[in-house]
Design a protein around this motif. Structure first.
Motif, PDB file in Angstrom:
ATOM      1  N   ASN A  29       0.840  -1.143   0.034  1.00 18.93           N
ATOM      2  CA  ASN A  29       0.055  -0.110   0.027  1.00 18.93           C
ATOM      3  C   ASN A  29       0.885   1.471  -0.040  1.00 18.93           C
ATOM      4  O   ASN A  29       0.515   2.164  -0.558  1.00 18.93           O
ATOM      5  CB  ASN A  29      -1.041   0.002   1.149  1.00 18.93           C
ATOM      6  N   ARG A  43      -4.746   6.373  -4.735  1.00 22.32           N
ATOM      7  CA  ARG A  43      -4.857   4.814  -4.545  1.00 22.32           C
ATOM      8  C   ARG A  43      -6.040   4.496  -5.219  1.00 22.32           C
ATOM      9  O   ARG A  43      -6.212   3.333  -5.806  1.00 22.32           O
ATOM     10  CB  ARG A  43      -4.823   4.334  -3.332  1.00 22.32           C
ATOM     11  N   THR A  44      -7.279   5.258  -5.160  1.00 19.69           N
ATOM     12  CA  THR A  44      -8.639   4.746  -5.693  1.00 19.69           C
ATOM     13  C   THR A  44      -8.401   4.802  -7.201  1.00 19.69           C
ATOM     14  O   THR A  44      -8.930   3.825  -7.704  1.00 19.69           O
ATOM     15  CB  THR A  44      -9.674   5.826  -5.263  1.00 19.69           C
ATOM     16  N   ASN A  47      -6.438   1.429  -8.133  1.00 21.42           N
ATOM     17  CA  ASN A  47      -7.472   0.653  -7.885  1.00 21.42           C
ATOM     18  C   ASN A  47      -8.497   0.148  -9.040  1.00 21.42           C
ATOM     19  O   ASN A  47      -8.487  -0.905  -9.409  1.00 21.42           O
ATOM     20  CB  ASN A  47      -8.036   0.585  -6.567  1.00 21.42           C
ATOM     21  N   SER A  50      -6.594  -1.202 -11.922  1.00 22.29           N
ATOM     22  CA  SER A  50      -6.516  -2.611 -11.381  1.00 22.29           C
ATOM     23  C   SER A  50      -7.787  -3.516 -12.007  1.00 22.29           C
ATOM     24  O   SER A  50      -7.726  -4.383 -12.477  1.00 22.29           O
ATOM     25  CB  SER A  50      -6.158  -2.775  -9.946  1.00 22.29           C
ATOM     26  N   LEU A  71     -15.189  -1.284  -5.922  1.00 17.34           N
ATOM     27  CA  LEU A  71     -14.633  -0.493  -5.249  1.00 17.34           C
ATOM     28  C   LEU A  71     -15.420   0.053  -4.173  1.00 17.34           C
ATOM     29  O   LEU A  71     -14.896   1.005  -3.204  1.00 17.34           O
ATOM     30  CB  LEU A  71     -14.117   0.779  -5.899  1.00 17.34           C
TER      31      LEU A  71
END
Length: 167
Positions: A29, A43-44, A47, A50, A71
């Protein structure tokens, strides 16, 4: 006012291997936060890319609804996220098929280039670390990590469920 630390429960704590998994998760992280910050991405955002990449690899359509669910975002937060990714050139919205109302999300070549550049140092260091293990050891580690991912998914589903007495 007391300056004493609260008492630590007598529990022995998690097994050493679980502690290592927690430490790995924390470091992964931290890496994602650092790599994303260098590229003005939260990070969102990472994500979301991803999730889109994983679904695309399985030939699955990715819609805003899929992203919202995966999410755990509200509809407005999902729209803001997609707007950011669109504006940065990482995602495009497309309407395909007979139902032109359904928006599909696709990663752009820029997203793949930027993602590759962001995570190349991690891949390089992990690849070097993996060279120290035999194929048989890596197979066991792979099976173990799959089992830990499955266990974590099940625990997450359990944690998200309403308590039994509230039903």
């Amino acid at each position: 006012m007391s300056t004493e630390m609260p008492a630590i429960p007598d529990a022995a704590g998690p097994p050493p291997l679980v502690s290592l998994l927690q430490e790995f998760s924390l470091e992964a992280n931290r890496y994602a936060d650092s790599a994303g910050a260098r590229n003005d991405m939260h990070r969102t955002d990472l994500n979301a890319l991803s999730v889109i990449m994983q679904h695309t690899a399985k030939n699955q359509v990715v819609t805003p609804g899929v992203l919202r669910k995966e999410l755990h975002l509200s509809s407005p937060a999902t729209t803001a996220l997609i707007d950011r990714l669109d504006k940065s050139g990482h995602v495009v919205r497309e309407r395909q098929g007979t139902d032109r109302r359904q928006v599909q999300l696709r990663m752009t070549p820029k997203a793949y280039r930027d993602g590759g550049a962001m995570f190349l140092p991690l891949a390089r260091h992990m690849g070097a670390a993996m060279e120290e293990f035999t194929p048989a050891e890596l197979e066991i580690a792979t099976r173990f990590l799959h089992a830990m991912i499955d266990a974590t998914v099940r625990a997450g589903e359990e944690a998200a469920a309403p308590p039994p007495d509230s039903q």
